[in-house]
Design a protein around this motif. Structure first.
Motif, PDB file in Angstrom:
ATOM      1  N   ARG A 206      26.876  70.365 -26.495  1.00 31.71           N
ATOM      2  CA  ARG A 206      27.737  71.401 -25.926  1.00 31.71           C
ATOM      3  C   ARG A 206      28.177  71.046 -24.512  1.00 31.71           C
ATOM      4  O   ARG A 206      29.298  71.344 -24.104  1.00 31.71           O
ATOM      5  N   ARG A 207      27.309  70.379 -23.778  1.00 33.56           N
ATOM      6  CA  ARG A 207      27.663  69.976 -22.414  1.00 33.56           C
ATOM      7  C   ARG A 207      28.907  69.096 -22.415  1.00 33.56           C
ATOM      8  O   ARG A 207      29.804  69.269 -21.595  1.00 33.56           O
ATOM      9  N   PHE A 208      28.958  68.132 -23.343  1.00 30.97           N
ATOM     10  CA  PHE A 208      30.092  67.213 -23.384  1.00 30.97           C
ATOM     11  C   PHE A 208      31.213  67.708 -24.299  1.00 30.97           C
ATOM     12  O   PHE A 208      32.276  67.081 -24.350  1.00 30.97           O
ATOM     13  N   GLN A 209      30.957  68.788 -25.028  1.00 30.64           N
ATOM     14  CA  GLN A 209      31.958  69.383 -25.922  1.00 30.64           C
ATOM     15  C   GLN A 209      32.488  68.366 -26.927  1.00 30.64           C
ATOM     16  O   GLN A 209      33.674  68.333 -27.239  1.00 30.64           O
ATOM     17  N   GLN A 210      31.587  67.541 -27.420  1.00 33.63           N
ATOM     18  CA  GLN A 210      31.935  66.567 -28.449  1.00 33.63           C
ATOM     19  C   GLN A 210      30.670  66.124 -29.160  1.00 33.63           C
ATOM     20  O   GLN A 210      29.558  66.283 -28.642  1.00 33.63           O
ATOM     21  N   GLN A 211      30.827  65.560 -30.341  1.00 38.61           N
ATOM     22  CA  GLN A 211      29.694  65.080 -31.103  1.00 38.61           C
ATOM     23  C   GLN A 211      29.208  63.739 -30.554  1.00 38.61           C
ATOM     24  O   GLN A 211      30.010  62.872 -30.209  1.00 38.61           O
ATOM     25  N   LEU A 212      27.891  63.589 -30.465  1.00 36.23           N
ATOM     26  CA  LEU A 212      27.270  62.308 -30.128  1.00 36.23           C
ATOM     27  C   LEU A 212      26.555  61.851 -31.388  1.00 36.23           C
ATOM     28  O   LEU A 212      25.441  62.278 -31.672  1.00 36.23           O
ATOM     29  N   PRO A 213      27.187  60.994 -32.192  1.00 32.30           N
ATOM     30  CA  PRO A 213      26.676  60.678 -33.534  1.00 32.30           C
ATOM     31  C   PRO A 213      25.287  60.070 -33.562  1.00 32.30           C
ATOM     32  O   PRO A 213      24.557  60.226 -34.535  1.00 32.30           O
ATOM     33  N   GLY A 214      24.896  59.362 -32.507  1.00 30.60           N
ATOM     34  CA  GLY A 214      23.568  58.769 -32.489  1.00 30.60           C
ATOM     35  C   GLY A 214      22.474  59.752 -32.134  1.00 30.60           C
ATOM     36  O   GLY A 214      21.307  59.516 -32.438  1.00 30.60           O
TER      37      GLY A 214
ATOM     38  N   VAL B 188      23.798  57.183 -22.157  1.00 27.03           N
ATOM     39  CA  VAL B 188      22.367  57.436 -21.976  1.00 27.03           C
ATOM     40  C   VAL B 188      21.830  58.295 -23.113  1.00 27.03           C
ATOM     41  O   VAL B 188      20.800  57.981 -23.734  1.00 27.03           O
ATOM     42  N   TYR B 189      22.526  59.390 -23.412  1.00 30.41           N
ATOM     43  CA  TYR B 189      22.046  60.320 -24.436  1.00 30.41           C
ATOM     44  C   TYR B 189      22.245  59.779 -25.850  1.00 30.41           C
ATOM     45  O   TYR B 189      21.367  59.901 -26.701  1.00 30.41           O
ATOM     46  N   ASN B 190      23.400  59.191 -26.117  1.00 31.85           N
ATOM     47  CA  ASN B 190      23.684  58.740 -27.478  1.00 31.85           C
ATOM     48  C   ASN B 190      22.745  57.618 -27.906  1.00 31.85           C
ATOM     49  O   ASN B 190      22.245  57.609 -29.044  1.00 31.85           O
ATOM     50  N   TYR B 191      22.496  56.666 -27.014  1.00 35.64           N
ATOM     51  CA  TYR B 191      21.657  55.519 -27.365  1.00 35.64           C
ATOM     52  C   TYR B 191      20.194  55.696 -26.970  1.00 35.64           C
ATOM     53  O   TYR B 191      19.367  54.825 -27.236  1.00 35.64           O
ATOM     54  N   GLY B 192      19.867  56.826 -26.326  1.00 36.78           N
ATOM     55  CA  GLY B 192      18.484  57.108 -25.984  1.00 36.78           C
ATOM     56  C   GLY B 192      17.898  56.166 -24.960  1.00 36.78           C
ATOM     57  O   GLY B 192      16.794  55.638 -25.145  1.00 36.78           O
TER      58      GLY B 192
ATOM     59  N   GLY C 156      16.953  54.920 -20.816  1.00 39.73           N
ATOM     60  CA  GLY C 156      16.646  55.314 -19.465  1.00 39.73           C
ATOM     61  C   GLY C 156      17.713  54.745 -18.534  1.00 39.73           C
ATOM     62  O   GLY C 156      18.453  53.832 -18.902  1.00 39.73           O
ATOM     63  N   GLU C 157      17.795  55.270 -17.335  1.00 41.32           N
ATOM     64  CA  GLU C 157      18.822  54.821 -16.387  1.00 41.32           C
ATOM     65  C   GLU C 157      18.669  53.337 -16.063  1.00 41.32           C
ATOM     66  O   GLU C 157      19.648  52.601 -16.007  1.00 41.32           O
ATOM     67  N   ARG C 158      17.435  52.896 -15.865  1.00 41.65           N
ATOM     68  CA  ARG C 158      17.219  51.486 -15.541  1.00 41.65           C
ATOM     69  C   ARG C 158      17.653  50.592 -16.694  1.00 41.65           C
ATOM     70  O   ARG C 158      18.254  49.533 -16.476  1.00 41.65           O
ATOM     71  N   GLN C 159      17.364  51.018 -17.920  1.00 38.96           N
ATOM     72  CA  GLN C 159      17.788  50.236 -19.085  1.00 38.96           C
ATOM     73  C   GLN C 159      19.297  50.071 -19.116  1.00 38.96           C
ATOM     74  O   GLN C 159      19.816  48.973 -19.319  1.00 38.96           O
ATOM     75  N   LEU C 160      20.016  51.189 -18.945  1.00 40.44           N
ATOM     76  CA  LEU C 160      21.468  51.124 -19.018  1.00 40.44           C
ATOM     77  C   LEU C 160      22.036  50.265 -17.900  1.00 40.44           C
ATOM     78  O   LEU C 160      22.987  49.497 -18.109  1.00 40.44           O
ATOM     79  N   ARG C 161      21.458  50.367 -16.716  1.00 35.73           N
ATOM     80  CA  ARG C 161      21.930  49.537 -15.600  1.00 35.73           C
ATOM     81  C   ARG C 161      21.732  48.047 -15.914  1.00 35.73           C
ATOM     82  O   ARG C 161      22.596  47.226 -15.618  1.00 35.73           O
ATOM     83  N   ASN C 162      20.615  47.719 -16.532  1.00 35.67           N
ATOM     84  CA  ASN C 162      20.368  46.318 -16.901  1.00 35.67           C
ATOM     85  C   ASN C 162      21.363  45.846 -17.953  1.00 35.67           C
ATOM     86  O   ASN C 162      21.830  44.696 -17.912  1.00 35.67           O
ATOM     87  N   TYR C 163      21.687  46.711 -18.902  1.00 35.88           N
ATOM     88  CA  TYR C 163      22.699  46.361 -19.897  1.00 35.88           C
ATOM     89  C   TYR C 163      24.051  46.148 -19.231  1.00 35.88           C
ATOM     90  O   TYR C 163      24.807  45.242 -19.599  1.00 35.88           O
TER      91      TYR C 163
ATOM     92  N   GLU D 222      25.306  48.496 -29.174  1.00 36.39           N
ATOM     93  CA  GLU D 222      25.419  48.603 -30.634  1.00 36.39           C
ATOM     94  C   GLU D 222      24.561  47.568 -31.345  1.00 36.39           C
ATOM     95  O   GLU D 222      24.172  47.760 -32.500  1.00 36.39           O
ATOM     96  N   SER D 223      24.255  46.462 -30.684  1.00 36.33           N
ATOM     97  CA  SER D 223      23.495  45.395 -31.337  1.00 36.33           C
ATOM     98  C   SER D 223      21.986  45.548 -31.167  1.00 36.33           C
ATOM     99  O   SER D 223      21.226  44.678 -31.600  1.00 36.33           O
ATOM    100  N   ARG D 224      21.536  46.652 -30.588  1.00 28.51           N
ATOM    101  CA  ARG D 224      20.104  46.950 -30.530  1.00 28.51           C
ATOM    102  C   ARG D 224      19.585  47.218 -31.945  1.00 28.51           C
ATOM    103  O   ARG D 224      20.287  47.783 -32.786  1.00 28.51           O
ATOM    104  N   LEU D 225      18.347  46.858 -32.195  1.00 30.56           N
ATOM    105  CA  LEU D 225      17.781  47.034 -33.528  1.00 30.56           C
ATOM    106  C   LEU D 225      17.735  48.496 -33.945  1.00 30.56           C
ATOM    107  O   LEU D 225      18.027  48.817 -35.106  1.00 30.56           O
ATOM    108  N   ASP D 226      17.361  49.405 -33.039  1.00 30.65           N
ATOM    109  CA  ASP D 226      17.294  50.817 -33.438  1.00 30.65           C
ATOM    110  C   ASP D 226      18.662  51.343 -33.833  1.00 30.65           C
ATOM    111  O   ASP D 226      18.797  52.099 -34.811  1.00 30.65           O
ATOM    112  N   ASN D 227      19.716  50.939 -33.107  1.00 29.65           N
ATOM    113  CA  ASN D 227      21.053  51.394 -33.466  1.00 29.65           C
ATOM    114  C   ASN D 227      21.496  50.827 -34.809  1.00 29.65           C
ATOM    115  O   ASN D 227      22.079  51.531 -35.630  1.00 29.65           O
ATOM    116  N   VAL D 228      21.216  49.545 -35.048  1.00 32.65           N
ATOM    117  CA  VAL D 228      21.636  48.939 -36.308  1.00 32.65           C
ATOM    118  C   VAL D 228      20.874  49.548 -37.481  1.00 32.65           C
ATOM    119  O   VAL D 228      21.443  49.766 -38.556  1.00 32.65           O
ATOM    120  N   ALA D 229      19.593  49.848 -37.290  1.00 31.60           N
ATOM    121  CA  ALA D 229      18.833  50.527 -38.344  1.00 31.60           C
ATOM    122  C   ALA D 229      19.472  51.880 -38.661  1.00 31.60           C
ATOM    123  O   ALA D 229      19.564  52.287 -39.834  1.00 31.60           O
TER     124      ALA D 229
END
Length: 203
Positions: free
Chosen positions: A13-21, A58-62, A64-71, A91-98
């Motif tokens: 609701r905050r983003f007013q759109q679906q986050l499929p992940g 951050v929310y869709n792929y689950g 942390g801030e440090r992780q996303l900054r490293n990516y 998208e090429s993370r194992l959890d996302n591909v699963a």
């Protein structure tokens, strides 16, 4: 920032759109953001627009801030468009591909499936959700996990259609990571150029 574990529909609701992940539920997508005075909010600042786009990742792929900054740093070091590189790495993370193969209904659920040792890569069990896949890798469900209720139920009704960068053999419960994802393969509605601008400002 730690990984978010709160109410998922509040984020939708905050983003007013679906986050499929993040969730399959769509009833949180409403005309107004959360809060008693959500409808009265004015035009967001340029900074807020860019922050929100970053937070969608951050929310869709689950992450942390440090992780996303490293990516982001890894994406910026590669040739080509940094924003598209960033999305391809996520998208090429194992959890996302699963998740995209239909082994779990959401990315948080896929993370648990991976952590509990139900997923294999090239025939070997891998329990690291962030494991980066490479073209040619074969992702499958372990022999002892093929009757797992979450996996069986989701395979019968996957959250998303199979993207072009994956091949699926349903009879063997395996999928092949064909190539790095293209922007058209990613269903998340996000302006990745805003994410790049956000990190360019704060770094």
């Amino acid at each position: 920032m730690a990984r978010y574990t709160g109410p998922r529909l509040r984020v939708v609701r905050r983003f007013q759109q679906q986050l499929p992940g993040l969730t399959r539920k769509t009833d949180g997508v409403r005309a107004n953001p959360p809060g008693q005075h959500g409808a009265r909010r004015g035009r967001p600042s340029d900074y807020r627009l860019r922050l929100d786009e970053k937070q969608k990742l951050v929310y869709n792929y689950g992450l942390g801030e440090r992780q996303l900054r490293n990516y982001f740093k890894a994406a910026a070091s590669r040739k080509g468009d940094t924003g598209k590189n960033l999305l391809a790495l996520l998208e090429s993370r194992l959890d996302n591909v699963a998740f995209r193969l239909g082994f779990a209904p959401t990315i948080p659920a896929a993370r648990q499936v991976v952590k509990h040792g139900h997923i294999t890569v090239n025939g070997r069990r891998v329990d690291i959700p962030s494991y980066p896949l490479r073209p040619g890798d074969v992702i499958g469900v372990g022999e002892g996990s093929r009757q797992h209720p979450v996996i069986v139920e989701t395979l019968q009704s996957p959250s998303l259609s199979l993207p072009e960068y994956l091949d699926m053999d349903a009879s063997k419960m395996t999928g092949t990571f064909r190539h790095m994802p293209e922007r058209a393969d990613i269903p998340l509605e996000v302006q990745e150029n805003f994410v790049v601008e956000y990190y360019s400002r704060v770094s």
